[in-house]
Design an enzyme around this catalytic site. Structure first.
Site, short mmCIF file in Angstrom:
data_model
loop_
_atom_site.label_atom_id
_atom_site.label_comp_id
_atom_site.label_asym_id
_atom_site.label_seq_id
_atom_site.Cartn_x
_atom_site.Cartn_y
_atom_site.Cartn_z
N GLU A 1 0.91 -1.27 0.16
CA GLU A 1 -0.03 0.07 -0.08
C GLU A 1 0.91 1.27 0.06
O GLU A 1 0.56 2.09 0.79
CB GLU A 1 -0.85 -0.10 1.07
CG GLU A 1 -1.77 -1.11 1.25
CD GLU A 1 -2.76 -1.37 2.34
OE1 GLU A 1 -2.62 -0.41 3.30
OE2 GLU A 1 -3.73 -1.94 2.14
N GLU B 1 -5.52 -10.70 -1.47
CA GLU B 1 -6.20 -10.92 -0.21
C GLU B 1 -7.77 -10.64 -0.64
O GLU B 1 -8.68 -9.79 -0.31
CB GLU B 1 -5.95 -9.30 0.33
CG GLU B 1 -4.45 -9.16 0.99
CD GLU B 1 -4.08 -8.11 1.74
OE1 GLU B 1 -5.02 -7.52 2.32
OE2 GLU B 1 -2.91 -7.61 1.70
C1 GLA Z 1 -4.51 -4.82 4.31
C2 GLA Z 1 -3.44 -5.68 4.69
C3 GLA Z 1 -3.69 -7.11 5.19
C4 GLA Z 1 -4.59 -7.05 6.54
C5 GLA Z 1 -5.92 -6.25 5.78
C6 GLA Z 1 -6.97 -6.29 6.72
O1 GLA Z 1 -5.08 -5.34 3.38
O2 GLA Z 1 -2.37 -5.77 3.59
O3 GLA Z 1 -2.52 -7.47 5.73
O4 GLA Z 1 -4.05 -6.21 7.54
O5 GLA Z 1 -5.53 -5.02 5.33
O6 GLA Z 1 -6.92 -7.33 7.52
#
Ligand code: GLA
Length: 436
Positions: free
Chosen positions: A182, A286
């Site tokens: 991020e 994710e």
């Molecule tokens: C982000 C992070 C993850 C996790 C998610 C929410 O996407 O990359 O490691 O913390 O948030 O749990």
């Protein structure tokens, strides 16, 4: 046949028209029964998660299937699900700098070691997550003993020590690292302590240090909100810049925390094309799909039609993923609805974003991915050549402006044709809707 004037937005804008669908009972072997706490209607055909096909096996010729995990999930039924359905594991938290290096000179490897060893003993891949982030980081790295911000040199030196220590320890064991997480914002680089102290250089340095520590590891830039048009351009711009500077970056990680309605398939498709054009590997890192992103939606259990729509949407997106050879890993951010970050973020609520329910039983979402023929039909809308929409809907009860439609309630399955009047391609025009 009945003519009926509605706004096209009823069909095209999520949430403005809901159809409460009833489960198909045409298959004689589908017997419905209430499943546990969630109240989700399950079928005996679906059975318990242990008896169903392995998700990872179904997709092995396309990509690895992963999930994030906590150590507590490695045993019992959760452990069985992990072993059966996933070929790749990501630590949900324990491999983040906050936990790996709680203070200067201290590394706590015990938990990460346990996870990595478990994965290797069970023939699973490990994605390392994450080396640099603005959250859950090792705060001490930014400050000296007097509480003042350190210099760029000090910060980069600390980063090098951290990355070298962690990546070397798991050399040959962690096959891919989310090196930076991020770091991009909608239009610029994300403001963070990293950027403030070290400037943009921290990004390329992180990749260089990681590559030095394990030249065999695949190195990723992992991002959130990657389907947004402007942000995706911004991400690609950064990646191209890194490639031009010969920075060892091998892939893009697309987080994919999405909702039932957003982003649309077309937007996902356009963004994937852009990332694919970079020529790098792509990992979906994710994936989850919130059913409860709307703050006004306070359901205690997930409506059946939403669970069915979720299944179809998971399938549509996976079908798209399958068309990209560069997508080599699709990792979910969790595997059952009883353990998901979405319960707590952005507000505490119940949610149903994953493939298994709170009792570890398969949801429709799971079957959408392993055998969509078992799903009850969704409302399917196709454009014809004149830009009209043809739809097929299972028997259902549309709720329009808060009122159940009396006539539809009495009908069976139906075909619908929506004739667009005016420029209604984005749902603003009035339409005539025929059904019967
Ligand atoms: C982000 C992070 C993850 C996790 C998610 C929410 O996407 O990359 O490691 O913390 O948030 O749990």
């Amino acid at each position: 046949m009945r003519t009926f004037l509605i706004f096209l937005s009823l069909f095209l804008i999520p949430g403005s028209c809901t159809t409460t669908q009833q489960q198909s009972t045409t298959d004689s072997d589908l017997k419905t029964s209430e499943a546990g706490e969630t109240g989700i209607i399950q079928t005996e055909l679906m059975g318990t998660a242990k008896e169903v096909p392995s998700l990872a096996k179904v997709y092995e010729k396309y990509f690895n299937i992963g999930t994030c995990v906590e150590l507590s999930q490695l045993m019992g039924t959760e452990g069985e699900l992990l072993l059966k359905h996933f070929s790749s594991l990501t630590a949900e938290n324990i491999m983040k700098p906050k936990y790996m290096a709680p203070s200067e000179g201290t590394f706590t490897f015990d938990n990460a070691d346990k996870l990595v060893n478990y994965a290797l003993e069970n023939n699973k891949l490990v994605r390392g997550h994450t080396l640099v982030w603005h959250n859950q980081n090792a705060k001490w790295m930014f400050y000296d003993q007097n509480g003042n911000k350190v210099s760029k040199n000090v910060l980069l030196k600390r980063l090098e020590t951290y990355i070298n220590t962690v990546v070397s320890r798991y050399k040959g064991k962690v096959y891919a690292w989310d090196v930076v997480n991020e770091v991009v914002d909608a239009t610029a680089l994300r403001k963070s302590e990293w950027l403030e102290i070290a400037g943009e250089e921290y990004i390329e340095k992180a990749f260089i240090y990681a590559h030095r520590a394990d030249p065999g590891a695949r190195l990723f830039l992992n991002e959130i909100d990657t389907i947004e048009r402007i942000k995706s351009e911004n991400i690609c711009k950064l990646v191209r810049k890194l490639l031009d500077r010969n920075v060892p970056i091998h892939g893009i990680g697309l987080q994919f925390h999405i909702t039932l309605h957003y982003p649309g398939l077309q937007a996902i498709s356009e963004a994937l094309k852009k990332y694919n054009d970079l020529g790098l590997e792509i990992h979906i890192t994710e994936f989850d799909m919130s059913l409860n992103a709307d703050p006004d939606f306070k359901a205690g259990k997930a409506p059946e039609d939403l669970l069915i729509r979720q299944a179809h949407r998971y399938k549509e997106i996976f079908d798209l993923f399958k068309t990209y050879k560069n997508i080599t890993n699709v990792t979910f951010w969790g595997f059952h609805d009883g353990h998901t970050w979405s319960t707590y973020f952005p507000v505490t609520k119940k949610d149903w974003p994953l493939l298994f329910d709170r009792d570890f039983k398969t949801k429709y979402a799971f079957w959408g991915l392993v055998d969509p023929s078992r799903l009850p039909k969704d409302v399917v809308i196709n454009n014809d050549s004149k830009n009209n929409f043809k739809a097929y809907a299972k028997k259902g009860t549309p709720v329009i402006d808060g009122m159940e439609d009396e006539i539809w309630k009495k009908t069976g399955d139906m075909n619908i044709t929506i004739y667009v009047q005016g420029s209604g391609s984005h749902g603003t025009g009035k339409t005539l809707c025929y059904y019967g």
